[in-house]
Design a protein around this motif. Structure first.
Motif, PDB file in Angstrom:
ATOM      1  N   SER A  95       0.826  -1.211   0.000  1.00 32.80           N
ATOM      2  CA  SER A  95       0.000   0.000   0.000  1.00 32.80           C
ATOM      3  C   SER A  95       0.858   1.258   0.000  1.00 32.80           C
ATOM      4  O   SER A  95       0.384   2.347  -0.344  1.00 32.80           O
TER       5      SER A  95
ATOM      6  N   TYR B 241       3.025   2.031  -2.065  1.00 33.89           N
ATOM      7  CA  TYR B 241       3.196   2.491  -3.440  1.00 33.89           C
ATOM      8  C   TYR B 241       2.209   3.610  -3.788  1.00 33.89           C
ATOM      9  O   TYR B 241       2.512   4.464  -4.620  1.00 33.89           O
ATOM     10  N   SER B 242       1.050   3.579  -3.176  1.00 36.36           N
ATOM     11  CA  SER B 242       0.030   4.581  -3.497  1.00 36.36           C
ATOM     12  C   SER B 242      -0.160   5.606  -2.385  1.00 36.36           C
ATOM     13  O   SER B 242      -1.121   6.372  -2.391  1.00 36.36           O
TER      14      SER B 242
ATOM     15  N   ARG C  33       1.214   3.880 -13.589  1.00 33.05           N
ATOM     16  CA  ARG C  33       0.862   4.117 -12.182  1.00 33.05           C
ATOM     17  C   ARG C  33       0.377   5.549 -12.068  1.00 33.05           C
ATOM     18  O   ARG C  33       1.067   6.473 -12.486  1.00 33.05           O
TER      19      ARG C  33
ATOM     20  N   ALA D 268      -1.435   6.845  -9.090  1.00 32.29           N
ATOM     21  CA  ALA D 268      -1.823   7.312  -7.765  1.00 32.29           C
ATOM     22  C   ALA D 268      -0.643   7.291  -6.806  1.00 32.29           C
ATOM     23  O   ALA D 268       0.205   6.400  -6.864  1.00 32.29           O
ATOM     24  N   GLY D 269      -0.594   8.277  -5.918  1.00 27.86           N
ATOM     25  CA  GLY D 269       0.375   8.292  -4.836  1.00 27.86           C
ATOM     26  C   GLY D 269       1.785   8.660  -5.256  1.00 27.86           C
ATOM     27  O   GLY D 269       2.026   9.176  -6.342  1.00 27.86           O
TER      28      GLY D 269
ATOM     29  N   ALA E 184       3.152   7.560  -8.619  1.00 30.46           N
ATOM     30  CA  ALA E 184       2.475   7.989  -9.847  1.00 30.46           C
ATOM     31  C   ALA E 184       3.476   8.566 -10.830  1.00 30.46           C
ATOM     32  O   ALA E 184       4.380   9.312 -10.459  1.00 30.46           O
TER      33      ALA E 184
END
Length: 370
Positions: free
Chosen positions: A173, A175-176, A285, A287-288, A291
């Motif tokens: 989690s 990663y975002s 990617r 999000a977060g 991204a």
């Protein structure tokens, strides 16, 4: 020869950057008094795993039995398959590795799986070495509820052919996460949850020795490592990629690039490269902290990225870039996610600071999906 003379597409590794990444993570593990067990699913190359071992890692992590077999054949003797293993044929292969002297363990997260393991190892010369996976927010595999863990532990007490080593988790989690601070906070929360389940194992009579955590974004950003954690399993850190560069504010080396050739300029802004999804994947990617815009960044043209991808074509819509290159020019791409990209190539080329190709390594774990 210089790497620009390579035929394209080609996977190119900056040796200096890679080695700096390797030393940096090993130093981090040493400073926190935990074992480093790098996940080799990123590079899938025994020669690099042996380099990690030389620098001080305790052993390696893999995702598949086939990867474990390749690493064992190359001389790696301490291997953890950070995945649930199901299937009689796979259990037989793990037994063979254990009989050959490989210290091998694998993931477990259900009674249903444990029943299969116990039956398969009933006649084996050594018990199955298992580590229970704990789900810590990624919503992937792993035990979610403490009660389910208690039930599994009660079942394992009846399994003389399964030895429980401990617990492991992956804070994917992170990663975002919206920012680095939050990613590190999430890592600590994940560690606390993992430690809770480790204690649950001990309270139920299991003398576990392994409490293992993973994920490059949090560890590469210097996340706190709580007392009781015994090992860390980052993987992407060896090469990094476009999303990890964002996650670490470009403080680590993006050591892996894909070399491609400009093959067409059909309009006044469109450029076509000779590599597509089969050489870069179509992963993005959005999000977060991980991204990243587009499906790959052009390292020598800041702000330029791949806009569209087909099997064999990468398409860039950028007037400035269009006017800067001609058909036949070669460019370097930093992939969005390096791990699946490596699996698309038979070999990688290690280059020195002058761009000279020093070594060509076979990606021996490529395609080892079983």
């Amino acid at each position: 020869m210089n790497y620009m003379e390579l035929d394209t597409p080609a996977l190119v590794i900056d040796r200096r950057g890679m080695e700096e990444n390797l030393r940096r993570m090993q130093d981090y593990a040493n400073e926190h008094h935990v074992r480093l067990r790098p996940h080799t699913k990123t590079h899938k190359t025994p020669a690099l795993a042996l380099k990690q071992k030389e620098l001080g890692c305790v052993g390696v992590t893999v995702a598949k039995v086939g990867e474990a077999e390749v690493m064992a054949a190359a001389g790696l003797t301490d291997i953890f398959i950070a995945n649930e293993i199901v299937g009689e044929k796979k259990y037989q292969r793990i037994q063979k590795l254990a009989e050959d002297g490989i210290n091998i363990a694998f993931g477990l997260d259900s009674i249903a799986q444990a029943e299969m393991v116990e039956k398969a190892f009933a006649k084996a010369s050594k018990p199955a070495e298992c580590v229970i996976e704990i789900e810590v927010g990624e919503r992937r595999s792993g035990i979610v509820e403490e009660e389910e863990c208690r039930k599994l532990l009660e079942y394992l007490k009846q399994c003389p052919h399964i030895h429980l080593r401990g617990v492991f988790s992956h804070d994917g989690s992170s990663y975002s996460a919206p920012d680095i601070k939050t990613a590190c906070e999430q890592s600590v929360i994940a560690q606390k949850r993992t430690l809770t389940f480790a204690q649950l194992c001990r309270d139920n009579g299991f003398a576990i020795s392994v409490v293992s955590i993973g994920s490059t974004p949090s560890l590469a950003n210097g996340s706190e490592i709580l007392e009781g954690i015994t090992e860390i399993r980052p993987g992407t850190y060896i090469f990094m990629d476009a999303s990890q560069a964002n996650a670490t504010n470009n403080s680590w080396n993006c050591a892996a690039t894909v070399l491609a050739t400009v093959m067409s300029k059909p309009t006044d802004e469109r450029v076509i490269l000779d590599v597509g999804a089969k050489g870069l994947t179509m992963q993005s990617r959005s999000a977060g902290i991980c991204a990243v815009e587009g499906m790959g960044n052009l390292i020598d043209y800041p702000g330029t990225h791949i806009n569209q991808m087909y099997d064999e074509h990468a398409i860039i819509y950028d007037k400035k870039f269009h006017d800067s290159v001609k058909v036949g020019d070669k460019v370097r791409i930093v992939p969005v996610h390096i791990c699946p990209v490596v699996n698309l190539y038979d070999k990688m080329h290690l280059v020195d600071e002058k761009g000279e190709v020093e070594e060509e390594l076979t990606i021996a774990c490529r395609g080892r999906l079983q």
